[in-house]
Structures are given as C-alpha cells and as structure tokens.
Design an enzyme around this catalytic site. Structure first.
Site, PDB file in Angstrom:
ATOM      1  N   HIS A   1      39.264 -80.331  57.946  1.00 39.43           N
ATOM      2  CA  HIS A   1      40.244 -79.252  58.707  1.00 39.43           C
ATOM      3  C   HIS A   1      41.668 -79.442  57.908  1.00 39.43           C
ATOM      4  O   HIS A   1      42.542 -78.734  58.250  1.00 39.43           O
ATOM      5  CB  HIS A   1      40.483 -79.848  59.971  1.00 39.43           C
ATOM      6  CG  HIS A   1      41.347 -81.148  60.137  1.00 39.43           C
ATOM      7  ND1 HIS A   1      40.511 -82.294  60.255  1.00 39.43           N
ATOM      8  CD2 HIS A   1      42.454 -81.336  60.455  1.00 39.43           C
ATOM      9  CE1 HIS A   1      41.427 -83.326  60.346  1.00 39.43           C
ATOM     10  NE2 HIS A   1      42.554 -82.776  60.697  1.00 39.43           N
TER      11      HIS A   1
HETATM   12  C1  UD1 Z   1      46.745 -80.532  63.368  1.00 38.08           C
HETATM   13  C2  UD1 Z   1      47.872 -81.554  62.851  1.00 38.08           C
HETATM   14  C3  UD1 Z   1      46.801 -82.609  61.787  1.00 38.08           C
HETATM   15  C4  UD1 Z   1      45.714 -83.279  62.626  1.00 38.08           C
HETATM   16  C5  UD1 Z   1      45.051 -82.230  63.179  1.00 38.08           C
HETATM   17  C6  UD1 Z   1      44.013 -82.862  64.294  1.00 38.08           C
HETATM   18  C7  UD1 Z   1      49.923 -80.761  61.929  1.00 38.08           C
HETATM   19  C8  UD1 Z   1      50.779 -80.352  60.868  1.00 38.08           C
HETATM   20  N1  UD1 Z   1      48.601 -80.785  61.585  1.00 38.08           N
HETATM   21  O1  UD1 Z   1      46.215 -79.698  62.450  1.00 38.08           O
HETATM   22  O2  UD1 Z   1      47.686 -83.483  61.088  1.00 38.08           O
HETATM   23  O3  UD1 Z   1      44.952 -84.058  61.503  1.00 38.08           O
HETATM   24  O4  UD1 Z   1      45.897 -81.369  64.014  1.00 38.08           O
HETATM   25  O5  UD1 Z   1      42.957 -81.854  64.612  1.00 38.08           O
HETATM   26  O6  UD1 Z   1      50.493 -80.995  62.891  1.00 38.08           O
HETATM   27  N2  UD1 Z   1      43.650 -73.602  66.559  1.00 38.08           N
HETATM   28  C9  UD1 Z   1      42.913 -73.165  67.270  1.00 38.08           C
HETATM   29  N3  UD1 Z   1      42.795 -73.771  68.649  1.00 38.08           N
HETATM   30  C10 UD1 Z   1      43.389 -74.535  68.935  1.00 38.08           C
HETATM   31  C11 UD1 Z   1      44.430 -75.379  68.016  1.00 38.08           C
HETATM   32  C12 UD1 Z   1      44.372 -74.752  66.622  1.00 38.08           C
HETATM   33  O7  UD1 Z   1      42.205 -72.055  67.080  1.00 38.08           O
HETATM   34  O8  UD1 Z   1      43.356 -75.232  69.962  1.00 38.08           O
HETATM   35  C13 UD1 Z   1      43.451 -72.861  65.005  1.00 38.08           C
HETATM   36  C14 UD1 Z   1      44.796 -72.027  64.941  1.00 38.08           C
HETATM   37  O9  UD1 Z   1      44.273 -70.798  64.264  1.00 38.08           O
HETATM   38  C15 UD1 Z   1      45.760 -72.849  64.230  1.00 38.08           C
HETATM   39  C16 UD1 Z   1      44.986 -73.646  63.270  1.00 38.08           C
HETATM   40  O10 UD1 Z   1      43.878 -74.107  64.198  1.00 38.08           O
HETATM   41  O11 UD1 Z   1      46.578 -71.815  63.553  1.00 38.08           O
HETATM   42  C17 UD1 Z   1      45.702 -74.850  63.153  1.00 38.08           C
HETATM   43  O12 UD1 Z   1      46.067 -75.399  64.102  1.00 38.08           O
HETATM   44  P1  UD1 Z   1      47.393 -76.445  63.855  1.00 38.08           P
HETATM   45  O13 UD1 Z   1      47.748 -77.287  65.087  1.00 38.08           O
HETATM   46  O14 UD1 Z   1      48.792 -75.886  63.412  1.00 38.08           O
HETATM   47  O15 UD1 Z   1      46.919 -77.666  62.891  1.00 38.08           O
HETATM   48  P2  UD1 Z   1      45.521 -78.423  62.639  1.00 38.08           P
HETATM   49  O16 UD1 Z   1      45.009 -77.829  61.464  1.00 38.08           O
HETATM   50  O17 UD1 Z   1      44.869 -78.489  63.850  1.00 38.08           O
HETATM   51  N1  UDP Z   2      36.871 -85.580  66.846  1.00 40.06           N
HETATM   52  C1  UDP Z   2      36.123 -85.401  68.139  1.00 40.06           C
HETATM   53  N2  UDP Z   2      35.417 -84.167  67.809  1.00 40.06           N
HETATM   54  C2  UDP Z   2      35.298 -83.437  66.795  1.00 40.06           C
HETATM   55  C3  UDP Z   2      36.018 -84.172  65.634  1.00 40.06           C
HETATM   56  C4  UDP Z   2      36.807 -85.178  65.740  1.00 40.06           C
HETATM   57  O1  UDP Z   2      36.235 -86.183  68.836  1.00 40.06           O
HETATM   58  O2  UDP Z   2      34.695 -82.428  66.859  1.00 40.06           O
HETATM   59  C5  UDP Z   2      37.705 -87.089  67.023  1.00 40.06           C
HETATM   60  C6  UDP Z   2      37.363 -87.988  65.882  1.00 40.06           C
HETATM   61  O3  UDP Z   2      36.303 -89.001  66.389  1.00 40.06           O
HETATM   62  C7  UDP Z   2      38.801 -88.834  65.962  1.00 40.06           C
HETATM   63  C8  UDP Z   2      39.571 -87.697  65.871  1.00 40.06           C
HETATM   64  O4  UDP Z   2      38.916 -86.628  66.707  1.00 40.06           O
HETATM   65  O5  UDP Z   2      38.697 -89.649  66.879  1.00 40.06           O
HETATM   66  C9  UDP Z   2      39.904 -87.352  64.600  1.00 40.06           C
HETATM   67  O6  UDP Z   2      40.717 -86.210  64.760  1.00 40.06           O
HETATM   68  P1  UDP Z   2      41.065 -85.232  63.648  1.00 40.06           P
HETATM   69  O7  UDP Z   2      40.124 -85.196  62.726  1.00 40.06           O
HETATM   70  O8  UDP Z   2      41.057 -83.794  64.314  1.00 40.06           O
HETATM   71  O9  UDP Z   2      42.353 -85.513  63.209  1.00 40.06           O
HETATM   72  P2  UDP Z   2      43.139 -86.650  62.192  1.00 40.06           P
HETATM   73  O10 UDP Z   2      42.391 -88.011  62.548  1.00 40.06           O
HETATM   74  O11 UDP Z   2      42.737 -86.183  60.733  1.00 40.06           O
HETATM   75  O12 UDP Z   2      44.458 -86.665  62.070  1.00 40.06           O
END
Ligand code: UD1
Ligand code: UDP
Length: 369
Positions: free
Chosen positions: A216
């Site tokens: 992601h």
């Molecule tokens: C964010 C964090 C990242 C973290 C991740 C955990 C930042 C800059 N990034 O990344 O550090 O590892 O969360 O998962 O804060 N979207 C949906 N539904 C949702 C949320 C997001 O469809 O509920 C889609 C949208 O298209 C959005 C994209 O995912 O634009 C990215 O979401 P965003 O929260 O900006 O960043 P993450 O990639 O989730």
């Molecule tokens: N996780 C989850 N379901 C998923 C993917 C991740 O429960 O489908 C959990 C994972 O076990 C961990 C946390 O989400 O506890 C990690 O989140 P993510 O990878 O989104 O973010 P990051 O740790 O890279 O910030």
C-alpha cells in the site's frame, strides 16, 4: 488527568488498543477522549477494528476522508484544534507516522498542550516518504518520545534531541523513553483470541501452504513501473505457491488505473486484525511494504521479504528475519528462492516484553498526578 488521543488510520486503531486498555485500569484517574480524524473510513479499514477489539466509540469523528496531503492534513489540524480548545486536555497522544499523527502533533503544540508520541524516533532516512516527514516533524514538537526500539532511541540522540533546550511543559528538553512496541502488546493480547472468520478460514484451508502479501505504500503504488514489477514478481511466485493478498483500496484503485492484469494472485478485501493474525500464523512467509506487518511476521515466527529499499525496523534485517528487496521482480524472486535456507533468530526484548503500554501510561500518570 485528561488525555486526548488522536487516531485516524488502520494501524492506529490497533496501536491504541493496548494503551486504552491500560488507561481503563486507572479508572477515573485518567480520562481518555478519543478523536478519529476519519482518514480511514471504509468498514474494513476502520469500524471492523473498533468492533473486533471492543474499542470505545470515538468521542469525535472529524470525517475528513481522503485528499491531497495539504488539504487532508490542514482539515485535520483545523478540526483537532477546535476539539483541543473545547476539551482542554492535559496531553495530546499521537501514534505512528500518518497525516493524522502530524496534524495531532501540530495542533497540540500550537495550543501549548504537551504531546506524547508513541512510536517516536523511527527513521527510514528517505524524505520522499510522506511518513518520514510526518515522523520527523511530530517528534520535533513532542514532549514525550516513546521509542519502540533501541535504534529509535539512538536516532533521536543522533539528531541531538537530548541537547534541545526549551521551555516545554515541566521539562526543558523532550523526555525520551525506551518503551518497547505497543504493537507487540497488541499481538500478545490478541494472539490467543484469533478466531478467523469463516471466509478466511476457508480460503486458508483451500489454498494450503501460502504466502501472505500486502502492498500500500505510496512509493510503490504511485509508480506504474514499480507496482507492475511487484505484481509480476508475486504473480510468478503464485504459479507454484498461492499468494493471498488483502488489498488496500489505494492499491486496488491503482491496479485498475494502470490496467495491471491479475491472473494468479488471490486478491481479497482488507481483513480484520484477527483474520490477519490467523493468516500470519498459517502462512509460509510474508511479502509486504507495511511497517506493522514486518514486525507481526517476526512475532509470528515468519520470515519477511520487504518490498522497500529501507526500513524503520532495521533490527529485523540485522538478525536476518527481514530481507529488503525493493520493487524489482528479479530481487523478489531471488529472495523467495532463498527463503528455505533462512531461519528466524528470535532475539528477546527487541520490542520490549509486551508491557510497553503499562510503561507509557505509568510515566504519564506519574507526571500528571
Ligand atoms: C495511510 C498512511 C500510511 C499508513 C496507512 C495505513 C499517510 C500519509 N499515510 O496511507 O502511513 O501506512 O495509512 O494503512 O498518512 N481509501 C479508501 N478508503 C479508506 C481510506 C482510503 O478508499 O477508508 C483510498 C482513497 O482512495 C485514498 C487512498 O486510499 O486516497 C489513500 O488513503 P490515505 O489515507 O491517504 O493513505 P494510505 O495509503 O491509506
Ligand atoms: N492489517 C489488518 N488487515 C489488513 C492489513 C493489515 O488488520 O488487511 C493490520 C496489520 O496486521 C497491522 C496493521 O494493520 O497490524 C498494519 O497496517 P498497515 O499495513 O495498513 O500500515 P503500516 O503499518 O504500514 O503503517
């Protein structure tokens, strides 16, 4: 004592679980007000964790949603400031490195409320990552820096945090504490409760020995070449060993936008924490660019191949539990071929002993009572 906790993204709900449980033990001595920025809003990225982990309903949900960094973080800052002014907390508590973390840090500091950062001091030394910017800035304005690893303590020391001298709450410098990792606490609290959902139980049974993968990170998904390369690597592996991939919406959207074809990879919706722990327990190894999953692979005694060029969890690379391969197909395949020659060397205590939350709340309680 009143704590305003800021959460917003999937990993923060999991990190807040052991901390909130610990706060509850202090009964009325500590009141926690929970603010959800709304950064994550899909059921499988947000509500599922509140219901599975019996987290309390957020007292506030700002409903900010997705957006460009400036717009998203700015809206959060505005919303959090209003709640700080209304609630007048003694402390603002932030987790990790997301845009919700940064907004919480700035809002707290500007309102002259001490900020406690859980997961302080982590560095990838790659400023192209939005998370690195968020970490550095959040650390810089925090009073309490709760570090999950010795490496993260050393990073802060190397950046001169011990020598900072400013008027800041009751200290004249930030308080750096090696607390251990609250994700390890969460893992230990949940690992025996991890009854899978029927659908994940069936997928795991049907596919036999499998690899688990999540992708992601912006650095991988925002480049067509990188995402295609990673998926081609995983597709190749899937010809012999199934690869289960709970797919983040960011990645799903990009696969569609780039027109990347999936033939063998088994894409599933993002799963809840218990399903994730169950898949970790049953998989052969993990391919990921997630920060949290790199450690959970280790906690589950599984090798991890990290689809990045660097990691904040460098101790896992040092002990051979984690291999960094970037996004190149060839390197992914080579690392997969070498998995059978590798063994996990468990090193006790690198993430604490499962009592990080107790240590963190004890420090705060002592200071504020
Ligand atoms: C964010 C964090 C990242 C973290 C991740 C955990 C930042 C800059 N990034 O990344 O550090 O590892 O969360 O998962 O804060 N979207 C949906 N539904 C949702 C949320 C997001 O469809 O509920 C889609 C949208 O298209 C959005 C994209 O995912 O634009 C990215 O979401 P965003 O929260 O900006 O960043 P993450 O990639 O989730
Ligand atoms: N996780 C989850 N379901 C998923 C993917 C991740 O429960 O489908 C959990 C994972 O076990 C961990 C946390 O989400 O506890 C990690 O989140 P993510 O990878 O989104 O973010 P990051 O740790 O890279 O910030």
């Amino acid at each position: 004592m009143k704590i305003l906790t800021i959460v917003g993204a999937r990993p923060q709900f999991i990190k807040s679980y052991p901390i909130s449980k610990t706060i509850d033990k202090y009964n009325s001595e500590i009141q926690e007000v929970l603010l959800h920025t709304g950064q994550h809003y899909d059921f499988n990225l947000s509500k599922i964790f509140f219901s599975q982990l019996s987290l309390k309903e957020p007292d506030y949900n700002l409903g900010i949603g997705s957006g460009l960094h400036g717009a998203q973080s700015g809206a959060m800052l505005e919303g959090i400031e209003k709640i700080i002014l209304k609630e007048a907390p003694d402390l603002v508590l932030i987790y990790g490195d997301t845009n919700s973390t940064l907004a919480g840090a700035i809002a707290g500091a500007k309102c002259q409320i001490p900020v406690a950062h859980i997961e302080a001091g982590l560095r990838s030394f790659n400023l192209k990552m939005p998370e690195e910017v968020n970490r550095i800035l959040a650390d810089r304005v925090s009073t309490y820096l709760f570090c999950p690893t010795e490496n993260s303590v050393n990073n802060l020391k190397n950046e001169g945090f011990e020598n900072f001298n400013y008027s800041n709450f009751k200290y004249n410098k930030p308080k750096i504490v090696f607390s251990g990792d609250v994700m390890y606490d969460a893992f230990l609290l949940c690992k025996n409760k991890m009854k899978p959902s029927d659908s994940i139980y069936n997928i795991v049974k049907e596919n036999g020995p499998f690899y688990l993968s999540t992708i992601h990170r912006a650095e991988n998904t925002d480049s067509k070449e990188k995402l295609r390369d990673i998926i081609e690597g995983l597709e190749e592996i899937s010809k012999t060993i199934p690869v289960l991939c709970p797919i983040h919406p960011r990645t799903k959207n990009k696969i569609i936008e780039y027109g990347i074809k999936i033939k063998n990879l088994i894409l599933i919706e993002p799963v809840g924490y218990f399903d994730m722990l169950y898949m970790l327990d049953n998989c052969k190894a993990v391919f990921t660019d997630s920060g949290g999953l790199q450690k959970e692979a280790y906690f589950s005694n599984k090798l991890c191949i990290t689809l990045r060029e660097e990691t904040e969890w460098k101790e896992l690379v040092d002990i051979g539990a984690n291999t960094l391969v970037g996004s190149g197909k060839k390197r992914i395949l080579k690392a997969e071929a070498e998995l059978s020659n590798k063994k996990i060397k468990i090193q006790r205590g690198i993430y604490g002993n499962g009592n990080s939350s107790e240590r963190i709340i004890k420090v705060l309680h002592e200071d504020f009572s």
